[in-house]
Design a protein around this motif. Sequence first.
Motif, PDB file in Angstrom:
ATOM      1  N   GLU A  23       1.923  10.973  -6.485  1.00 52.80           N
ATOM      2  CA  GLU A  23       2.814  11.712  -7.402  1.00 52.80           C
ATOM      3  C   GLU A  23       2.150  11.886  -8.765  1.00 52.80           C
ATOM      4  N   VAL A  45       2.210   2.126  -3.502  1.00 49.84           N
ATOM      5  CA  VAL A  45       1.107   2.481  -4.399  1.00 49.84           C
ATOM      6  C   VAL A  45       0.547   3.851  -4.020  1.00 49.84           C
ATOM      7  N   THR A  46       0.505   4.118  -2.710  1.00 53.18           N
ATOM      8  CA  THR A  46       0.045   5.421  -2.248  1.00 53.18           C
ATOM      9  C   THR A  46       0.908   6.531  -2.834  1.00 53.18           C
ATOM     10  N   VAL A  47       2.220   6.355  -2.734  1.00 53.88           N
ATOM     11  CA  VAL A  47       3.139   7.370  -3.227  1.00 53.88           C
ATOM     12  C   VAL A  47       2.984   7.527  -4.733  1.00 53.88           C
ATOM     13  N   ARG A  94       0.433   6.866  -6.633  1.00 51.90           N
ATOM     14  CA  ARG A  94      -0.815   7.549  -6.975  1.00 51.90           C
ATOM     15  C   ARG A  94      -0.729   9.023  -6.684  1.00 51.90           C
ATOM     16  N   LYS A 147      -4.609   4.459   3.346  1.00 49.02           N
ATOM     17  CA  LYS A 147      -3.702   4.434   2.192  1.00 49.02           C
ATOM     18  C   LYS A 147      -4.086   3.236   1.328  1.00 49.02           C
ATOM     19  N   PRO A 148      -4.018   3.284   0.016  1.00 44.92           N
ATOM     20  CA  PRO A 148      -3.680   4.453  -0.771  1.00 44.92           C
ATOM     21  C   PRO A 148      -4.833   5.454  -0.766  1.00 44.92           C
ATOM     22  N   PHE A 149      -4.492   6.728  -0.621  1.00 47.19           N
ATOM     23  CA  PHE A 149      -5.550   7.723  -0.474  1.00 47.19           C
ATOM     24  C   PHE A 149      -5.581   8.651  -1.676  1.00 47.19           C
ATOM     25  N   ASP A 150      -6.678   9.328  -1.767  1.00 47.42           N
ATOM     26  CA  ASP A 150      -6.870  10.301  -2.822  1.00 47.42           C
ATOM     27  C   ASP A 150      -6.501  11.653  -2.246  1.00 47.42           C
ATOM     28  N   GLY A 151      -5.586  12.395  -2.897  1.00 48.09           N
ATOM     29  CA  GLY A 151      -5.137  13.675  -2.358  1.00 48.09           C
ATOM     30  C   GLY A 151      -6.280  14.640  -2.124  1.00 48.09           C
ATOM     31  N   ASP A 152      -7.195  14.688  -3.105  1.00 45.69           N
ATOM     32  CA  ASP A 152      -8.312  15.621  -2.979  1.00 45.69           C
ATOM     33  C   ASP A 152      -9.197  15.258  -1.800  1.00 45.69           C
ATOM     34  N   ARG A 157      -0.819  22.042  -1.974  1.00 48.20           N
ATOM     35  CA  ARG A 157      -1.818  22.393  -2.999  1.00 48.20           C
ATOM     36  C   ARG A 157      -2.897  23.284  -2.420  1.00 48.20           C
ATOM     37  N   ARG A 212       0.817  -1.214   0.000  1.00 46.65           N
ATOM     38  CA  ARG A 212       0.000   0.000   0.000  1.00 46.65           C
ATOM     39  C   ARG A 212       0.848   1.260   0.000  1.00 46.65           C
ATOM     40  N   ARG A 256       6.919  13.261   2.013  1.00 44.94           N
ATOM     41  CA  ARG A 256       7.033  14.217   0.893  1.00 44.94           C
ATOM     42  C   ARG A 256       5.713  14.348   0.168  1.00 44.94           C
ATOM     43  N   LEU A 257       5.037  13.193  -0.030  1.00 44.76           N
ATOM     44  CA  LEU A 257       3.767  13.209  -0.754  1.00 44.76           C
ATOM     45  C   LEU A 257       2.722  14.033  -0.005  1.00 44.76           C
ATOM     46  N   GLU A 290       7.705   7.321   7.086  1.00 40.41           N
ATOM     47  CA  GLU A 290       8.183   6.967   5.749  1.00 40.41           C
ATOM     48  C   GLU A 290       8.438   8.226   4.921  1.00 40.41           C
ATOM     49  N   ALA A 336       8.907   8.843   1.735  1.00 38.89           N
ATOM     50  CA  ALA A 336       8.126   9.087   0.520  1.00 38.89           C
ATOM     51  C   ALA A 336       6.739   9.609   0.856  1.00 38.89           C
ATOM     52  N   ILE A 337       6.138   9.052   1.913  1.00 37.31           N
ATOM     53  CA  ILE A 337       4.811   9.510   2.322  1.00 37.31           C
ATOM     54  C   ILE A 337       4.911  10.932   2.884  1.00 37.31           C
ATOM     55  N   GLU A 396      -0.999  11.956  -9.394  1.00 45.92           N
ATOM     56  CA  GLU A 396      -2.086  12.924  -9.235  1.00 45.92           C
ATOM     57  C   GLU A 396      -1.564  14.342  -9.424  1.00 45.92           C
TER      58      GLU A 396
END
Lengths: 478, 225
Positions: A285, A279-281, A283, B101-106, B23, A276, B15-16, B10, B12-13, A287
């Motif tokens: 990025e 895949v989260t990252v 998705r 997770k995995p989540f939608d940014g919006d 935004r 997960r 930074r994401l 984490e 990467a998370i 997006e």
Amino acid sequence: MRRAGLLRDYAIAAATVAAVTVATLHWPGTLGLPSAALLLLLPVLLVSARGGIGPSLFAAAAAALAYNFFLLPPQFTLRIHGADNAVSFIVLFAVALVTSRLATALKARERQAQQEAQASAETAKLAALMSGQEDLNAALAKGLVFIEGRQGATRIVSREAMPKDDPAFGPLDLSAAAWAIHNGDMAGHGTNIFPSADWTFLPLGQRGAADVDVVAVARPLQGTRPPPGALRAQVALLAQTRDRLILQEERRERRMLEERDTLRRTLIASLAHDFRSPVTVLRGELEALRLESPAADRALAQAQRLSRKMDDLIGIARIEGGAVRPAPEPVDLVDVVTGALEASGAATAELRIARHVAADLPLVSADPVLLRHVLINLIDNAARHARAMIGIAADEGRGSVVLTVTDDGPGIPEGEEEAIFDRFVRLEGSDRSGGSGLGLAIVKGFCQAMDIDVQASTRASGGACFTLTFPVFGATPS
Amino acid sequence: MSRILVVDDELAIQRLVSAVLARDGHAAVVVGTARAALAEIDRLAPDAAIIDLGLPDRDGLELIAAMRSRLSIPMLVLSARDATSEKIAALDLGADDYVTKPFDGDELLARLRSALRRAGAAPARDAVVRHKGIAVDRGRHKVSMDGRDIALTPREFAVLAALVEAGGRVLTHGAILERVWGRAHVGDVEYLRIVIRALRLKLEIDPSQPLLIRNEPGIGYRMGG
């Protein structure tokens, strides 16, 4: 040996009675009859105390006869004159009889106590032997050898396989064995059930517990077996040992299973996490990039598909690992259908959705999270096969609610209605685009876990129809 | 706009989430451990927090409880754990919302906006709370929708009032049941289902496709945005 002892007792009886009679006859001075009668009791007591009902009775009879013949007037006849004389004769005989009975009973009890003490010493020895055993078969073998050394040849008769072909067992033995197995009590030689069998059969289990294996112990070559109490105690001990070791083994196995279960759950959990996060990252990025590049948009769609497949994979792993633990609650199908349709938004965007789920259907009993996954997979499957339309409808049946998901695609080939739920099955000609082959397997697995019946069929108008039959939630709220 | 504390180990998370928050013009302050989060909250004075449950030093649930005892800022859980029981535990310990997770940014931003809005609004002292066209008058026990009075039973009123007060925040079944029916009925989800149905029949345009009162499977209800 015993016979010689008995003869000696008779001889003693005769000799002492004769001696006392002679002594009485030649008593210096005069001796009254009552005293003579009392003196004649002495040999009877002496012989009785040595035990044995025969010699005692013989002594009593001899004393009574001697008294009558030699001492009671008229002397040297067996006739009796006068009430006094009759009474003293009868009392002498009665005293002799009672004393001998008492003495004999006492002797017998003593012998029995001795036997019991010996038996319990033996049983204790067996108990000590058994307490150290850890292996089931070795323990049973040792126990049988122990009994064999003391009681006679032994066998174990399994409740599953009667030893019909074993020449050692006659038809009577087999009947006794069957009785012992069926009733969980001892039978055969030395018992009241089939006493003329050649073997004694003792259940290898709790007393009275039916359908257990039995131990067969051969009748001794000479004579009969002493009372079977000791044997019963010893076999009961074997049974106890067996139960203990079986329990131990079960406990060990259960612990091992639990450990494996924990390992599996941990694996599934870390699998979920390890997939997960990337895949989260991915998705996220994509997006962000979507605004700048249409390629990113396409990649995002694929990343979303990937995460759906990943959920399927984790779902299958959970089903396989037996890790699906439904938490059923009263569920409103309106909620589940609404949620599942929203989650499938992208897949169904170009299709018309005919939705007939009344807002006043009875609540059904299901795990809402699993059911949502089931519905998403069914809608996803319908969307991949439909030409223009998907139907979702719920109806109340008799004590149940039936939910159908239909499409207007090619339908399910005849005879494949069951196989379609197998893993990695993608039916020929019906697979237009990228099903993993796991979606319907999850539908089946989750539904089974929730006790929901699921069927696949082809509608009369063509197109596939998946039918879920739910139990209605029982209680009506106040 | 707002300062958001992000607790996730984490990289990467981290930074994401920072990029997603940017935004909407939020400034992310990132820490990797529960200890760091607890050490920093006083100094940082964040407006809201986004918390991962799988932290290296402490379980995120513990962190939520510890933070809730010191702060009243909105807290969102962002976790790969999707077990219903974990979500309910997080919400009952004081988290305001839960995103897997995995989540939608919006979606994350929308949930955060709703949480911040609620926190920023004056604590619901007013007799009347509103959501979309619905006005719940707690003083007079009246509900109106787009100016039209709607007759509700006392239970329906209590459930609706609880949901509207919570804004877009999810309320667990247990929380609603305890508030409206009492502690003894915390497990009687069917009571709640029936009342929600009645409310939908009176409030939704199409009660079989509800938009106002939304269900979170296995967890609870929230008002739809």
